[in-house]
Motif scaffolding. Structure first.
Motif, PDB file in Angstrom:
ATOM      1  N   GLY A 154     -36.835 -16.084 -26.697  1.00 20.89           N
ATOM      2  CA  GLY A 154     -35.912 -14.970 -26.884  1.00 20.89           C
ATOM      3  C   GLY A 154     -35.114 -14.707 -25.616  1.00 20.89           C
ATOM      4  N   TRP A 155     -35.237 -13.499 -25.111  1.00 24.02           N
ATOM      5  CA  TRP A 155     -34.556 -13.138 -23.867  1.00 24.02           C
ATOM      6  C   TRP A 155     -35.324 -13.751 -22.700  1.00 24.02           C
ATOM      7  CZ3 TRP A 155     -29.852 -11.005 -23.730  1.00 24.02           C
ATOM      8  CH2 TRP A 155     -29.380 -10.371 -24.879  1.00 24.02           C
ATOM      9  N   GLY A 156     -35.103 -15.015 -22.430  1.00 25.58           N
ATOM     10  CA  GLY A 156     -35.867 -15.721 -21.403  1.00 25.58           C
ATOM     11  C   GLY A 156     -35.396 -15.457 -19.996  1.00 25.58           C
ATOM     12  N   PHE A 157     -34.148 -15.008 -19.840  1.00 26.99           N
ATOM     13  CA  PHE A 157     -33.615 -14.746 -18.501  1.00 26.99           C
ATOM     14  C   PHE A 157     -32.809 -13.457 -18.566  1.00 26.99           C
ATOM     15  CE2 PHE A 157     -30.497 -14.933 -15.130  1.00 26.99           C
ATOM     16  CZ  PHE A 157     -31.183 -15.464 -14.068  1.00 26.99           C
ATOM     17  N   THR A 158     -33.223 -12.454 -17.777  1.00 31.69           N
ATOM     18  CA  THR A 158     -32.540 -11.161 -17.802  1.00 31.69           C
ATOM     19  C   THR A 158     -32.260 -10.687 -16.389  1.00 31.69           C
ATOM     20  OG1 THR A 158     -34.669  -9.984 -17.887  1.00 31.69           O
ATOM     21  CG2 THR A 158     -33.563 -10.433 -19.988  1.00 31.69           C
ATOM     22  N   TYR A 159     -31.242  -9.847 -16.291  1.00 31.13           N
ATOM     23  CA  TYR A 159     -30.886  -9.208 -15.018  1.00 31.13           C
ATOM     24  C   TYR A 159     -30.813  -7.710 -15.253  1.00 31.13           C
ATOM     25  CZ  TYR A 159     -28.106  -7.696 -11.005  1.00 31.13           C
ATOM     26  OH  TYR A 159     -27.658  -7.042  -9.885  1.00 31.13           O
ATOM     27  N   ASN A 160     -31.673  -6.976 -14.542  1.00 29.42           N
ATOM     28  CA  ASN A 160     -31.680  -5.526 -14.652  1.00 29.42           C
ATOM     29  C   ASN A 160     -30.548  -4.982 -13.781  1.00 29.42           C
ATOM     30  OD1 ASN A 160     -32.231  -2.709 -14.257  1.00 29.42           O
ATOM     31  ND2 ASN A 160     -34.332  -3.063 -14.911  1.00 29.42           N
ATOM     32  N   ALA A 161     -29.474  -4.535 -14.432  1.00 33.21           N
ATOM     33  CA  ALA A 161     -28.292  -4.094 -13.704  1.00 33.21           C
ATOM     34  C   ALA A 161     -28.450  -2.713 -13.085  1.00 33.21           C
ATOM     35  CB  ALA A 161     -27.074  -4.092 -14.638  1.00 33.21           C
ATOM     36  N   LEU A 162     -29.561  -2.010 -13.393  1.00 31.66           N
ATOM     37  CA  LEU A 162     -29.791  -0.695 -12.798  1.00 31.66           C
ATOM     38  C   LEU A 162     -30.472  -0.788 -11.444  1.00 31.66           C
ATOM     39  CD1 LEU A 162     -30.880   1.395 -15.925  1.00 31.66           C
ATOM     40  CD2 LEU A 162     -28.596   1.014 -14.988  1.00 31.66           C
ATOM     41  N   ASN A 163     -31.388  -1.777 -11.276  1.00 28.61           N
ATOM     42  CA  ASN A 163     -32.076  -1.911  -9.987  1.00 28.61           C
ATOM     43  C   ASN A 163     -31.904  -3.289  -9.365  1.00 28.61           C
ATOM     44  OD1 ASN A 163     -33.836  -3.583 -11.416  1.00 28.61           O
ATOM     45  ND2 ASN A 163     -35.341  -1.957 -11.735  1.00 28.61           N
ATOM     46  N   SER A 164     -31.002  -4.113  -9.927  1.00 30.41           N
ATOM     47  CA  SER A 164     -30.658  -5.419  -9.345  1.00 30.41           C
ATOM     48  C   SER A 164     -31.874  -6.334  -9.219  1.00 30.41           C
ATOM     49  CB  SER A 164     -29.984  -5.238  -7.973  1.00 30.41           C
ATOM     50  OG  SER A 164     -28.799  -4.494  -8.082  1.00 30.41           O
ATOM     51  N   ARG A 165     -32.615  -6.483 -10.324  1.00 28.98           N
ATOM     52  CA  ARG A 165     -33.781  -7.357 -10.343  1.00 28.98           C
ATOM     53  C   ARG A 165     -33.645  -8.391 -11.454  1.00 28.98           C
ATOM     54  NH1 ARG A 165     -38.367  -2.592  -9.733  1.00 28.98           N
ATOM     55  NH2 ARG A 165     -38.018  -2.167  -7.505  1.00 28.98           N
ATOM     56  N   VAL A 166     -34.162  -9.583 -11.201  1.00 25.97           N
ATOM     57  CA  VAL A 166     -34.057 -10.692 -12.145  1.00 25.97           C
ATOM     58  C   VAL A 166     -35.425 -10.955 -12.765  1.00 25.97           C
ATOM     59  CG1 VAL A 166     -33.556 -13.155 -12.401  1.00 25.97           C
ATOM     60  CG2 VAL A 166     -32.121 -11.733 -10.918  1.00 25.97           C
TER      61      VAL A 166
END
Length: 400
Positions: A154-166
Motif C-alpha cells: 500500500g502506502w510503502g513510502f510516505t513523507y510527513n509534511a507536518l514534521n518533515s519525517r520520512v
C-alpha cells in the motif's frame, strides 16, 4: 438556390437575435447566445483542408466527452493568453512523441470528491509501461502525509509534511527516517553477487553485514573522500584497532583519550597485584600504634573495588620476662582509618613469623594503605626485623 438558402438562414438568425438574442444553428430553441442541436459529431470547424471527410481544426462532441482537436498528430493544442500574433504559451498538449503535456508553471491539485472524501486525496495515477493497467499512485494520503501507493504494501513510502519525517513502510514516522516494525533487511548499500552490504534487524539484534565471507566490517572516518579505519571486525572474526589485529594472547587496552592498543595478555588481577617489601625494623611500645617503615602503598581506583591484603611479618622478640603473655597487634590503616587485622601472642625466646589477610571495600578515588603495629601489656621491645626474615605486604586491587 444557394443564395436563397443563405438568405433564408440569415433571416432566421436575424429573427432569433431580434426576438431572443440567442442564435440557434440546427435548432429552433437556442438556449444560449449560440446553440447547436443535441447531436454528436463536428460542431465547429476552424480550419480544414477542403475535403469533405478530411481532418480539421475544430470542436466536436461524441458520447461522454467534448473534443478539441488539431489537424494532424504533428499539430499541438496550446493554451495561453494574448492574441494569435502575440501569443504567450502556458500549456501545450502534444499529439506525438513521449511527452503529452508541457506546462509553464506549477500544478495545484485538490481533492475533487463531492462531498469531500479523505480517501480520495489529490494525486496522479501512473499506468504500467505497456498501458495494461495502473501500476501505482503518488499523492496525498491524509492530512499529514504525501507518498507513493502501490503493491501489497500500500502506502510503502510516505513523507510527513507536518514534521518533515520520512517513513518506509511506516505511515507515522517518529524520526527523520523510520522503517516498519518488521524483522528483515532494512538498508542495502551494495547488492553483491553472493549477499548484500547493509543493515538489518532480527530478533533482539541489530545486524551490520558485508556481502561475502572475505569482507570486513570497518568503523572510521572520512577525510576528503578517503576512509580512515579505526576499528574493524575482520571476516574471520578477528578484531583490528587502527588496522592492527595484535598478536595471539594479547588483550585490548584503553589508553584514555589516546587510541586503544594491544597489550600483554596477563590477566587484570595479576596486573593489579603488588608485593611491597619492608626495608627497616621498628620498635613496638605498649599500646602505641607505629607505622611499619616501607609497608605503605598508594593507589587509585576508577570505581568500586575490593582490596585484598596479605601480610608476612618477621618479628624479633628476644628473651623477656613477659613473653608468652604479651600480644602483637597488627592493623591496617586505609585512608586514615584503622582496621584490626590480627593479634598474636609472642612466644618466649622465639622469633615468630606473623601472617594475616584482610578483604576491604574501597570506592573510586586516591587511596593510601599502611601497616601499623603495637603491643598489649607492659612496655617491651619487640622488633620487626628484615635482617631475620623478609617483611612484605601483598596487595591486590580487584575492580567490581
Amino acid at each position: 438556390m444557394k443564395k436563397s438558402y443563405l438568405t433564408l438562414l440569415f433571416v432566421l438568425i436575424l429573427h432569433q437575435y431580434l426576438h431572443s438574442q440567442n442564435v440557434g444553428i440546427g435548432t429552433t430553441s437556442p438556449r444560449g447566445p449560440l446553440s447547436f442541436p443535441p447531436t454528436s459529431g463536428q460542431k465547429i470547424i476552424l480550419w480544414d483542408d477542403g475535403n469533405v471527410s478530411g481532418n480539421n481544426y475544430g470542436i466536436g462532441i461524441q458520447s461522454g466527452f467534448l473534443q478539441l482537436h488539431a489537424y494532424t498528430e504533428l499539430d499541438n493544442i496550446v493554451f495561453g493568453y494574448g492574441n494569435s500574433n502575440s501569443f504567450i504559451e502556458r500549456m501545450r498538449i502534444t499529439n506525438s512523441g513521449r511527452d503529452g503535456l508541457f506546462l509553464n508553471g506549477r500544478i495545484n491539485l485538490r481533492n475533487g470528491s463531492i462531498p469531500i472524501d479523505l480517501n480520495d486525496g489529490p494525486g496522479i495515477w501512473l499506468s504500467k509501461a505497456d498501458n495494461s493497467g495502473q501500476l501505482g499512485f503518488m499523492g496525498t494520503q491524509n492530512n499529514q502525509n504525501i507518498g507513493f501507493y502501490g503493491g501489497p504494501g500500500g502506502w510503502g513510502f510516505t513523507y510527513n509534511a507536518l514534521n518533515s519525517r520520512v517513513g518506509i513502510g511506516n505511515n507515522n514516522p517518529n524520526a527523520p527516517l523510520s522503517f516498519a516494525a518488521t524483522l528483515e533487511k532494512k538498508i542495502t548499500l551494495y547488492p553483491g553477487a553472493t549477499g548484500d552490504v547493509g543493515l538489518g534487524v532480527s530478533g533482539n539484534r541489530l545486524q551490520i553485514y558485508s556481502d561475502n565471507p572475505n569482507a570486513d566490517v570497518a568503523i572510521g572516518y572520512d577525510a576528503a573522500g578517503v576512509f580512515n579505519e579505526r576499528f574493524a571486525v575482520k571476516a574471520n572474526g578477528a578484531l583490528a584497532v587502527v588496522g592492527n589485529t595484535g598478536a595471539a594472547g594479547q588483550v585490548l587496552q584503553s589508553n584514555g583519550s589516546a587510541a586503544a592498543t594491544w597489550g600483554s595478555g596477563t590477566n587484570s588481577l595479576f596486573n593489579s597485584t603488588v608485593d611491597i617489601r619492608g626495608t627497616n625494623s621498628v620498635s613496638m611500645s605498649s599500646y602505641t600504634l607505629t607505622d611499619v617503615p616501607g609497608l605503605t602503598y598508594s593507589f587509585t581506583t576508577s570505581g568500586n573495588a575490593k582490596l585484598l591484603v596479605n601480610l608476612n611479618i618477621a618479628c624479633y622478640a628476644g628473651t623477656c620476662a613477659f613473653c608468652g603473655t604479651t600480644q602483637v597487634d597488627l592493623r591496617l590503616n586505609l585512608d586514615g582509618s584503622d582496621v584490626s587485622l590480627h593479634r598474636y601472642i609472642v612466644p618466649n625466646g622465639e622469633d615468630p613469623l606473623l601472617t594475616g589477610s584482610k578483604l576491604l571495600p574501597v570506592g573510586a578515588g586516591n587511596h593510601t594503605l599502611k601497616l601499623r603495629v603495637a603491643t598489649t601489656g607492659p612496655a617491651i621491645f619487640i622488633g620487626i626485623a628484615p635482617s631475620v626474615f623478609e617483611n612484605d605486604m601483598i596487595v591486590q586491587v580487584i575492580p567490581e
